[in-house]
Motif scaffolding. Structure first.
Motif, PDB file in Angstrom:
ATOM      1  N   ALA A  41       4.526   2.835  -8.932  1.00  0.00           N
ATOM      2  CA  ALA A  41       3.017   2.589  -9.542  1.00  0.00           C
ATOM      3  C   ALA A  41       2.493   3.094  -7.973  1.00  0.00           C
ATOM      4  N   VAL A  42       2.720   2.555  -7.001  1.00  0.00           N
ATOM      5  CA  VAL A  42       1.955   2.270  -6.091  1.00  0.00           C
ATOM      6  C   VAL A  42       2.360   4.417  -5.185  1.00  0.00           C
ATOM      7  N   THR A  82     -14.534  -7.167 -11.043  1.00  0.00           N
ATOM      8  CA  THR A  82     -14.054  -8.283  -9.760  1.00  0.00           C
ATOM      9  C   THR A  82     -12.586  -8.804  -9.784  1.00  0.00           C
ATOM     10  N   PRO A  83     -12.428  -8.754  -8.547  1.00  0.00           N
ATOM     11  CA  PRO A  83     -10.643  -8.647  -8.041  1.00  0.00           C
ATOM     12  C   PRO A  83      -9.757  -9.902  -8.913  1.00  0.00           C
ATOM     13  N   THR A  90      -0.629  -7.671  -9.302  1.00  0.00           N
ATOM     14  CA  THR A  90       0.299  -5.854  -8.844  1.00  0.00           C
ATOM     15  C   THR A  90       0.302  -5.184 -10.673  1.00  0.00           C
ATOM     16  N   THR A  91      -0.346  -5.685 -10.906  1.00  0.00           N
ATOM     17  CA  THR A  91      -1.081  -5.371 -12.961  1.00  0.00           C
ATOM     18  C   THR A  91      -2.359  -4.323 -12.325  1.00  0.00           C
ATOM     19  N   ASP A  92      -3.159  -5.017 -11.425  1.00  0.00           N
ATOM     20  CA  ASP A  92      -4.439  -4.502 -11.543  1.00  0.00           C
ATOM     21  C   ASP A  92      -4.725  -2.610 -10.938  1.00  0.00           C
ATOM     22  N   LEU A  98      -5.706   0.891  -4.122  1.00  0.00           N
ATOM     23  CA  LEU A  98      -5.698   0.352  -2.566  1.00  0.00           C
ATOM     24  C   LEU A  98      -4.956  -0.267  -2.182  1.00  0.00           C
ATOM     25  N   ALA A  99      -3.607  -0.421  -2.762  1.00  0.00           N
ATOM     26  CA  ALA A  99      -2.143  -0.644  -1.984  1.00  0.00           C
ATOM     27  C   ALA A  99      -1.242   0.332  -1.890  1.00  0.00           C
ATOM     28  N   ALA A 100      -1.919   1.403  -2.125  1.00  0.00           N
ATOM     29  CA  ALA A 100      -1.352   3.165  -2.509  1.00  0.00           C
ATOM     30  C   ALA A 100      -2.183   3.522  -0.617  1.00  0.00           C
TER      31      ALA A 100
END
Length: 121
Positions: A41-42, A82-83, A90-92, A98-100
């Protein structure tokens, strides 16, 4: 003198992206910590970001990635995001986006280097 400003901008962006990766790592959402399914997904998010920056900004650099990450975070926060806790990280969508950004930054870790879009085709 322009080269100095560009070097400074890229260096600052690299530090910002490293800090973002560290923050994501604390909730288990840094690219290196994700399970294979989430990493896929990332990767899809990374392809979209690469296309957006290549077509819109003319290239994918550390500075462009940092600007993009700030924009994603600011827009999400303005929309009431909100975080999430570590369990839901890992599903947000925002966290995965942002991980990408961090994944792309790692791929072009050389300060000031433009990323070659062919690397991600």
């Amino acid at each position: 003198m322009g080269w100095l400003m560009n070097t400074w901008r890229e260096s600052a962006a690299g530090r910002e992206l490293t800090a973002l990766t560290d923050r994501l790592g604390r909730i288990g959402a840094a690219p290196a910590l994700l399970p294979v399914g989430r990493l896929a997904a990332v990767d899809q998010h990374a392809a979209a970001i690469r296309d957006i920056l290549t077509l819109g900004a003319g290239g994918v650099s550390q500075a462009q990635l940092a600007y993009y990450a700030r924009g994603v975070h600011d827009a999400a926060r303005d929309a009431g995001w909100t975080p999430p806790s570590a369990e839901g990280a890992t599903t947000d969508w925002v966290i995965l986006r942002l991980a990408a950004v961090c994944l792309l930054a790692t791929a072009g870790a050389a300060v000031g280097a433009e990323l070659d879009p062919a690397l991600f085709s």
